[in-house]
Design an enzyme around this catalytic site. Sequence first.
Site, PDB file in Angstrom:
ATOM      1  N   GLU A  71      -5.193  -4.397  -6.712  1.00 41.71           N
ATOM      2  CA  GLU A  71      -4.568  -2.188  -7.323  1.00 41.71           C
ATOM      3  C   GLU A  71      -5.351  -1.480  -6.505  1.00 41.71           C
ATOM      4  OE1 GLU A  71      -6.205  -1.565 -11.088  1.00 41.71           O
ATOM      5  OE2 GLU A  71      -5.452  -3.126 -11.643  1.00 41.71           O
ATOM      6  N   ARG A 105      -8.646  14.085 -15.158  1.00 36.22           N
ATOM      7  CA  ARG A 105      -8.342  13.639 -14.475  1.00 36.22           C
ATOM      8  C   ARG A 105      -9.223  12.843 -13.752  1.00 36.22           C
ATOM      9  NH1 ARG A 105      -7.013  14.029  -9.250  1.00 36.22           N
ATOM     10  NH2 ARG A 105      -7.067  15.933  -9.078  1.00 36.22           N
ATOM     11  N   SER A 110       0.662  -1.398   0.185  1.00 36.05           N
ATOM     12  CA  SER A 110      -0.486  -0.127  -0.240  1.00 36.05           C
ATOM     13  C   SER A 110       1.127   1.329  -0.065  1.00 36.05           C
ATOM     14  CB  SER A 110      -0.343  -0.243   0.761  1.00 36.05           C
ATOM     15  OG  SER A 110      -2.338  -0.862   1.096  1.00 36.05           O
TER      16      SER A 110
HETATM   17  N1  CAA Z   1      -1.759  10.837 -10.247  1.00 35.43           N
HETATM   18  C1  CAA Z   1      -0.668  11.346 -10.451  1.00 35.43           C
HETATM   19  N2  CAA Z   1       0.087  12.500  -9.655  1.00 35.43           N
HETATM   20  C2  CAA Z   1      -0.393  11.930  -7.774  1.00 35.43           C
HETATM   21  C3  CAA Z   1      -1.267  11.436  -7.953  1.00 35.43           C
HETATM   22  C4  CAA Z   1      -2.388  10.514  -9.080  1.00 35.43           C
HETATM   23  N3  CAA Z   1      -3.463   9.419  -9.125  1.00 35.43           N
HETATM   24  N4  CAA Z   1      -1.381  10.490  -6.657  1.00 35.43           N
HETATM   25  C5  CAA Z   1      -0.571  11.573  -5.937  1.00 35.43           C
HETATM   26  N5  CAA Z   1      -0.348  12.425  -6.803  1.00 35.43           N
HETATM   27  C6  CAA Z   1       1.099  13.080  -6.707  1.00 35.43           C
HETATM   28  C7  CAA Z   1       1.014  14.394  -5.607  1.00 35.43           C
HETATM   29  O1  CAA Z   1       0.419  14.722  -6.591  1.00 35.43           O
HETATM   30  C8  CAA Z   1       2.244  13.764  -4.697  1.00 35.43           C
HETATM   31  O2  CAA Z   1       2.929  14.813  -5.942  1.00 35.43           O
HETATM   32  P1  CAA Z   1       3.778  16.223  -5.058  1.00 35.43           P
HETATM   33  O3  CAA Z   1       5.220  15.519  -4.938  1.00 35.43           O
HETATM   34  O4  CAA Z   1       4.549  16.699  -6.116  1.00 35.43           O
HETATM   35  O5  CAA Z   1       3.320  17.311  -4.161  1.00 35.43           O
HETATM   36  C9  CAA Z   1       3.135  12.724  -5.288  1.00 35.43           C
HETATM   37  O6  CAA Z   1       2.099  12.168  -5.804  1.00 35.43           O
HETATM   38  C10 CAA Z   1       2.568  12.141  -3.618  1.00 35.43           C
HETATM   39  O7  CAA Z   1       1.344  12.032  -2.920  1.00 35.43           O
HETATM   40  P2  CAA Z   1       1.177  11.480  -1.903  1.00 35.43           P
HETATM   41  O8  CAA Z   1       1.435  12.683  -0.822  1.00 35.43           O
HETATM   42  O9  CAA Z   1      -1.099  11.739  -1.953  1.00 35.43           O
HETATM   43  O10 CAA Z   1       1.577  10.216  -1.574  1.00 35.43           O
HETATM   44  P3  CAA Z   1       1.346   9.423  -0.509  1.00 35.43           P
HETATM   45  O11 CAA Z   1       3.245   8.476  -0.133  1.00 35.43           O
HETATM   46  O12 CAA Z   1       0.948   9.861   0.191  1.00 35.43           O
HETATM   47  O13 CAA Z   1       0.701   7.411  -1.048  1.00 35.43           O
HETATM   48  C11 CAA Z   1      -0.818   6.560  -2.234  1.00 35.43           C
HETATM   49  C12 CAA Z   1       0.131   8.134  -1.657  1.00 35.43           C
HETATM   50  C13 CAA Z   1      -2.004   6.744  -2.702  1.00 35.43           C
HETATM   51  C14 CAA Z   1      -1.729   5.602  -0.485  1.00 35.43           C
HETATM   52  C15 CAA Z   1      -0.421   5.365  -2.830  1.00 35.43           C
HETATM   53  O14 CAA Z   1       0.724   4.845  -2.077  1.00 35.43           O
HETATM   54  C16 CAA Z   1      -1.148   4.341  -2.856  1.00 35.43           C
HETATM   55  O15 CAA Z   1      -1.591   4.174  -4.367  1.00 35.43           O
HETATM   56  N6  CAA Z   1      -1.121   3.301  -3.274  1.00 35.43           N
HETATM   57  C17 CAA Z   1      -1.680   2.161  -3.493  1.00 35.43           C
HETATM   58  C18 CAA Z   1      -0.942   1.030  -4.511  1.00 35.43           C
HETATM   59  C19 CAA Z   1      -1.421   0.167  -5.121  1.00 35.43           C
HETATM   60  O16 CAA Z   1      -2.624   0.502  -5.526  1.00 35.43           O
HETATM   61  N7  CAA Z   1      -0.736  -0.597  -5.686  1.00 35.43           N
HETATM   62  C20 CAA Z   1      -1.382  -2.187  -5.926  1.00 35.43           C
HETATM   63  C21 CAA Z   1      -0.102  -2.340  -6.572  1.00 35.43           C
HETATM   64  S1  CAA Z   1      -0.832  -2.992  -8.466  1.00 35.43           S
HETATM   65  C22 CAA Z   1      -1.320  -4.773  -8.463  1.00 35.43           C
HETATM   66  O17 CAA Z   1      -1.768  -4.540  -7.122  1.00 35.43           O
HETATM   67  C23 CAA Z   1      -1.633  -5.290  -9.453  1.00 35.43           C
HETATM   68  C24 CAA Z   1      -0.826  -6.423 -10.126  1.00 35.43           C
HETATM   69  O18 CAA Z   1      -0.621  -6.521 -10.386  1.00 35.43           O
HETATM   70  C25 CAA Z   1      -1.387  -7.591  -8.868  1.00 35.43           C
END
Ligand code: CAA
Length: 393
Positions: free
Chosen positions: A373, A321, A142
């Site tokens: 995901e 977006r 995560s």
């Molecule tokens: N689009 C563009 N930019 C984004 C964004 C998005 N959707 N979300 C965040 N950002 C940017 C932010 O604006 C920020 O940018 P700046 O540094 O320029 O300010 C930067 O990214 C960091 O954002 P956060 O502070 O929100 O980041 P975070 O560390 O707090 O994490 C989170 C955010 C949403 C929890 C992220 O870690 C996340 O999505 N985690 C889940 C991961 C996931 O889904 N994993 C699944 C793997 S794939 C899979 O499962 C498939 C398989 O094959 C099994």
Amino acid sequence: MTQVETAVAGGVSFALTSEQRQLRALAREFAEKEIRPRAADCDEHATHPVDVIAKAHEVGLMNLHVPASFGGSGLPAFDGMLVGEELNWGCSGIGTSIGANGLGAAPVIIAGTDDQKERWLSPLLGDPILCSFGLSEPDAGSDVARMKTTAVRRGDEYLLNGSKTFITNAGYAAWTVVFAKTDPDRGHKGISAFVVPMDLPGVQVEKHLDKMGQRATDTSAFALTDVVVPASNRLGEDGEGFKIAMKTLDFTRPGTAAGAVGVAQAAYEHAVAYAKERVTFDVPIAMHQGVNFMIADMATEIEAARLLVWQSAWLHDQGRRATLQSAFAKRFAADTAMKVTTDAVQVFGGYGYIKEYPVEKLMRDAKLFQIYEGTSQIQRLVIAKEIFLPRDD
Ligand code: CAA
């Protein structure tokens, strides 16, 4: 204006075009004829359905979003979502095996140069080649920014070391987009993305993971030991990997949510059919309010989930977006699939709990939608961030 108001103002319609109806019918026919007959056996033996994948490729149900300029059909997110619901209605283990190329290819579509698109995407169209998305690690699922895999620049190359896990199709993939730290001191800003051919020296698939559900999909762990990757395989600029990963997930979550709707729809159909034929207290159980209210809730929630999925895919296709709407759709559809499949087992009673009947598999399969995901908790975190800390990009 709310998104729904914007949609109405933009002339949104729930009517599918004739091409979309044809594509959906093709996917439904494929699910009925090629996927369903194999579902139970592939589930029992955790078989990677190589022949079904090849047939899906042949009839044009894979790699739907590869742009037309690189030989693909360049279909919008909406059309991919229609296909995803049907294939997963057939079996989400097999459906995910077929659909996972969408996740592997998305970072290249989003951030690749024309040369990179030609090199990595075009071959996917000629042969049923698989690709995968290497983000999660044993200690960082995560919390993406915690990843430990490193990529150290050496002239025109990078040296990659680390390990990835829970990677769909990695055991059979020709290449994987691997996310790695190029600057470990910079948190999420120090992550970059690389296309890594899986036959490079030092890449080793370590484990095919034995899962509870979606057992027909390969989920593997792999290690990277001193893997030399040309700098030309880096997607985007150094340090852009985190945002590429987030944009990828924004794009793929509607399709995954559509898969959850497909599983819920399948469970609902089984429950309705069984409720009409099973008799207790002299009437079909469908006549008992305890059962038909459960079925009424299933129908309502499936429809609500489908509408959220359609909205999120539609927004992507408007070039907007859709982080918030993708998270709404993924969270609600995954949780709906879990609830509907659990209730379907309840409608079947004792029969629901045994493997001879189809619904216990659907309940096991549904669980994964709340995890991969981005878990349902991560979707809520994304939604809460969008509410309280909205980004302006
Ligand atoms: N689009 C563009 N930019 C984004 C964004 C998005 N959707 N979300 C965040 N950002 C940017 C932010 O604006 C920020 O940018 P700046 O540094 O320029 O300010 C930067 O990214 C960091 O954002 P956060 O502070 O929100 O980041 P975070 O560390 O707090 O994490 C989170 C955010 C949403 C929890 C992220 O870690 C996340 O999505 N985690 C889940 C991961 C996931 O889904 N994993 C699944 C793997 S794939 C899979 O499962 C498939 C398989 O094959 C099994």
